[in-house]
Design a protein around this motif. Structure first.
Motif, PDB file in Angstrom:
ATOM      1  N   PRO A 248      -2.978 -93.904  46.955  1.00 45.18           N
ATOM      2  CA  PRO A 248      -2.652 -92.468  46.988  1.00 45.18           C
ATOM      3  C   PRO A 248      -2.937 -91.711  45.689  1.00 45.18           C
ATOM      4  O   PRO A 248      -2.641 -90.517  45.608  1.00 45.18           O
ATOM      5  CB  PRO A 248      -1.145 -92.452  47.313  1.00 45.18           C
ATOM      6  CG  PRO A 248      -0.647 -93.803  46.962  1.00 45.18           C
ATOM      7  CD  PRO A 248      -1.795 -94.752  47.092  1.00 45.18           C
ATOM      8  N   GLU A 249      -3.552 -92.376  44.695  1.00 45.03           N
ATOM      9  CA  GLU A 249      -4.072 -91.619  43.541  1.00 45.03           C
ATOM     10  C   GLU A 249      -5.424 -90.991  43.898  1.00 45.03           C
ATOM     11  O   GLU A 249      -6.005 -90.259  43.107  1.00 45.03           O
ATOM     12  CB  GLU A 249      -4.249 -92.535  42.320  1.00 45.03           C
ATOM     13  CG  GLU A 249      -2.939 -92.916  41.651  1.00 45.03           C
ATOM     14  CD  GLU A 249      -3.118 -93.951  40.555  1.00 45.03           C
ATOM     15  OE1 GLU A 249      -4.237 -94.129  40.052  1.00 45.03           O
ATOM     16  OE2 GLU A 249      -2.114 -94.606  40.208  1.00 45.03           O
ATOM     17  N   CYS A 250      -5.952 -91.306  45.105  1.00 46.56           N
ATOM     18  CA  CYS A 250      -7.184 -90.655  45.576  1.00 46.56           C
ATOM     19  C   CYS A 250      -6.812 -89.247  46.066  1.00 46.56           C
ATOM     20  O   CYS A 250      -5.650 -88.971  46.380  1.00 46.56           O
ATOM     21  CB  CYS A 250      -7.796 -91.444  46.733  1.00 46.56           C
ATOM     22  SG  CYS A 250      -8.341 -93.099  46.290  1.00 46.56           S
ATOM     23  N   SER A 251      -7.820 -88.393  46.188  1.00 46.51           N
ATOM     24  CA  SER A 251      -7.542 -87.013  46.604  1.00 46.51           C
ATOM     25  C   SER A 251      -6.965 -86.984  48.023  1.00 46.51           C
ATOM     26  O   SER A 251      -7.142 -87.928  48.803  1.00 46.51           O
ATOM     27  CB  SER A 251      -8.832 -86.193  46.572  1.00 46.51           C
ATOM     28  OG  SER A 251      -9.648 -86.600  47.645  1.00 46.51           O
ATOM     29  N   CYS A 252      -6.289 -85.878  48.340  1.00 43.83           N
ATOM     30  CA  CYS A 252      -5.650 -85.725  49.646  1.00 43.83           C
ATOM     31  C   CYS A 252      -6.699 -85.811  50.769  1.00 43.83           C
ATOM     32  O   CYS A 252      -6.461 -86.440  51.802  1.00 43.83           O
ATOM     33  CB  CYS A 252      -4.935 -84.379  49.669  1.00 43.83           C
ATOM     34  SG  CYS A 252      -3.753 -84.239  50.991  1.00 43.83           S
ATOM     35  N   GLU A 253      -7.887 -85.233  50.534  1.00 51.46           N
ATOM     36  CA  GLU A 253      -8.950 -85.263  51.558  1.00 51.46           C
ATOM     37  C   GLU A 253      -9.374 -86.709  51.820  1.00 51.46           C
ATOM     38  O   GLU A 253      -9.623 -87.097  52.962  1.00 51.46           O
ATOM     39  CB  GLU A 253     -10.191 -84.470  51.088  1.00 51.46           C
ATOM     40  CG  GLU A 253      -9.967 -82.981  50.869  1.00 51.46           C
ATOM     41  CD  GLU A 253      -9.181 -82.672  49.602  1.00 51.46           C
ATOM     42  OE1 GLU A 253      -9.307 -83.427  48.621  1.00 51.46           O
ATOM     43  OE2 GLU A 253      -8.413 -81.677  49.602  1.00 51.46           O
ATOM     44  N   THR A 254      -9.454 -87.505  50.761  1.00 55.94           N
ATOM     45  CA  THR A 254      -9.855 -88.908  50.905  1.00 55.94           C
ATOM     46  C   THR A 254      -8.777 -89.686  51.655  1.00 55.94           C
ATOM     47  O   THR A 254      -9.073 -90.470  52.567  1.00 55.94           O
ATOM     48  CB  THR A 254     -10.117 -89.532  49.505  1.00 55.94           C
ATOM     49  OG1 THR A 254     -11.032 -88.692  48.821  1.00 55.94           O
ATOM     50  CG2 THR A 254     -10.657 -90.941  49.592  1.00 55.94           C
TER      51      THR A 254
END
Ligand code: SF4
Length: 359
Positions: A248-254
């Motif tokens: 969840p440190e990835c972007s919200c879209e990812t």
């Protein structure tokens, strides 16, 4: 015993790689239960082999808090993790890190003075209505700030619990320093994106709705931010039937485009419990992805995007600087000690204990 820093450095530099490994095992045997080595999952195999316990930030903080025997705790990870271990252990226990310069780019995006400035502005606009939550990837000073102001620390495993704890009290949340983890967690907690504002740390101002429920600091992890919805489309095209799991440190879209998202331990569990023959594309630090692939030969495990580089700070830890650190602690040298001053540690402990108690 080697006395000076110079003697230790020369001795460690002259050993072959094989001799370094052998000497580390000798010192581990010599120190016995006086030494505990904690290793983060993002460490390289050549380093993690020496860890007594491995885990993500949450597990390792818990293990540090529960460690009652070891006099020396060596952290194979980055600086904020060693600081957390120092805060949670007793005064007679000493915490070491093999390279004192192993920091975290994301943690460095929030300085305590910047957070205090932001807090002053928020207190003028929303007096007594905000709870500060800091991701564990932050300095001890910021953890202390949160403890002192009624807030807490969280990891990616405990972020959901931390948000619920704050929102149940009908309070707004200031989340520092990872905008993506904050947005993903708030979204999961049912907060409308229209109710999320961003604190622009470069311009010192709030951007977004006038009366937000969640205020996100605009920091990020340069490793996880690289994974994108495009990486997911590409991997789905190349490997039909692949399951995608991201941190969840990835972007919200990812995160929205992936099949699963969760902490490092969650990712490990997803892969471990999936049936033989499963194909996984994993969006997190490459050292963990490669280890998962080796450990689960009956499944195909690939990086979500092979062009994403490893974390440069995690890479700073090597067998040779671990050996230097162990030789140094035997000689009572202090170069690798991580020590948080008692006032900061006191309030930071409050924030960390709140995290440990709500999960
Ligand atoms: S992977 Fe990202 S968050 Fe983790 S230590 Fe490296 S820079 Fe910091």
């Amino acid at each position: 015993m080697l006395g000076t820093e110079k003697e230790i450095n020369r001795f460690c530099l002259e050993l072959s790689e094989q001799d370094v490994v052998q000497r580390i095992y000798e010192l581990k045997a010599q120190l016995g239960s006086r030494l505990l080595i904690l290793g983060h999952h993002y460490q390289q195999d050549q380093v993690i082999q020496f860890a007594d316990l491995t885990g993500d930030s949450f597990l390792l903080s818990r293990q540090a808090a529960e460690c009652k025997d070891a006099q020396y705790i060596v952290f194979l990870g980055v600086n904020f993790m060693a600081e957390t271990a120092d805060i949670l252990t007793s005064l007679w226990q000493k915490v070491f890190i093999p390279d004192i310069n192993a920091g975290c780019i994301m943690a460095d995006m929030a300085e305590a003075c910047q957070v205090r400035r932001c807090w002053e502005v928020l207190q003028r606009s929303f007096p007594g209505e905000v709870i500060p939550i800091t991701y564990v990837n932050s300095s001890a000073e910021i953890k202390a700030f949160c403890g002192e102001n009624g807030g807490l620390t969280c990891t990616s495993s405990s972020a959901d619990g931390a948000f619920h704890w704050a929102l149940e009290q009908d309070m707004k949340v200031l989340f520092v320093p990872d905008e993506h983890l904050g947005r993903n967690t708030a979204f999961k907690a049912g907060i409308d994106p229209e109710e999320m504002a961003v604190w622009d740390r470069q311009r010192n101002r709030l951007v977004g709705p006038e009366n937000p429920r969640v205020i996100l600091w605009n920091g990020y992890c340069p490793v996880h931010q690289e994974f994108s919805p495009d990486s997911i489309s590409a991997v789905r095209k190349k490997h039909p039937g692949v399951r995608v799991v991201v941190h969840p440190e990835c972007s919200c879209e990812t995160v929205q485009a992936a099949d699963e998202a969760g902490s490092t331990e969650y990712i490990i569990d997803c892969v471990r419990t999936s049936p033989a023959g499963s194909v996984w594309a994993v969006g997190t630090e490459i050292n963990l992805v490669q280890r998962l692939s080796l450990e689960h030969g009956d499944k195909k495990i690939i990086s979500l995007d092979e062009t994403v580089k490893p974390c440069p700070d995690m890479l700073k830890i090597s067998p040779r600087n671990l050996l230097r650190c162990l030789e140094g602690l035997l000689g009572d040298r202090t170069e690798n000690i991580v020590a948080v001053d008692s006032k900061t540690a006191g309030w930071a402990r409050v924030a960390l204990q709140r995290m440990l108690s709500i999960r």
